[in-house]
Design an enzyme around this catalytic site. Structure first.
Site: not given
Length: 174
Positions: A136, A149
């Site tokens: 995600s 990230y």
């Protein structure tokens, strides 16, 4: 039986509840023993067979110990949920390389390594299993430093495709 990293809170704990309610025995893992103890107690109070093992999956020796301990305590693993993750907030021009490595080691390298260990020891010999990699990118709008990230989660998505293609020959879903 299911092994869930990053399982002491958030999405990992929600997946533990769902898998446990469907009848799976659960092994939770994250870095903090206190959080794991509380999460396992929450699952147990809901009637779910749950246990825990503290491990920092960014570290190879912790990951190997987690795999060995889970297999010893639970036997064959049917489901592996790679959910542990970290991020680091810093502008690109100031982002420390050590922080980049921390994010990549936990969010990508550990997913591959733990999948490899569990697949070789439990899933390939039985020609059965499921590996779930969370990728995600929610919550990345705005703020400094989501580049590591974002890169890690994009790597997880492509790693998942590649490993799925290989392990499908062993009837393992990824």
């Amino acid at each position: 039986s299911a092994l869930i990293t990053g399982g002491s809170r958030g999405l990992g704990l929600q997946m533990a509840h769902a898998l446990g309610e469907a009848g799976a025995r659960i092994m939770l893992s994250s870095r903090k023993a206190g959080d794991l103890e509380q999460a396992a107690a929450e699952l147990q109070s809901a009637g779910i067979d749950a246990r825990w093992s503290a491990a920092d999956c960014a570290k190879e020796e912790d990951t190997r110990r987690l795999a060995d301990e889970t297999l010893e305590r639970m036997g064959a693993i049917d489901i592996l949920v790679n959910n542990a993750g970290a991020t680091w907030g810093a502008p690109a021009e100031e982002h420390p390389v050590t922080a980049w490595d921390k994010v990549m080691n936990l969010n990508v390298r550990s997913y591959f390594f733990l999948s490899q260990l569990i697949a070789k020891a439990s899933m390939i010999p039985r020609r059965s299993g499921s590996i779930i990699n969370t990728a995600s990118i929610a919550g990345l709008a705005g703020g400094a430093g989501p580049h590591a990230y974002s890169a890690a989660k994009a790597a997880v998505a492509n790693l998942t495709r590649a490993v799925a293609a290989e392990l499908s020959a062993h009837r393992i879903r990824v």
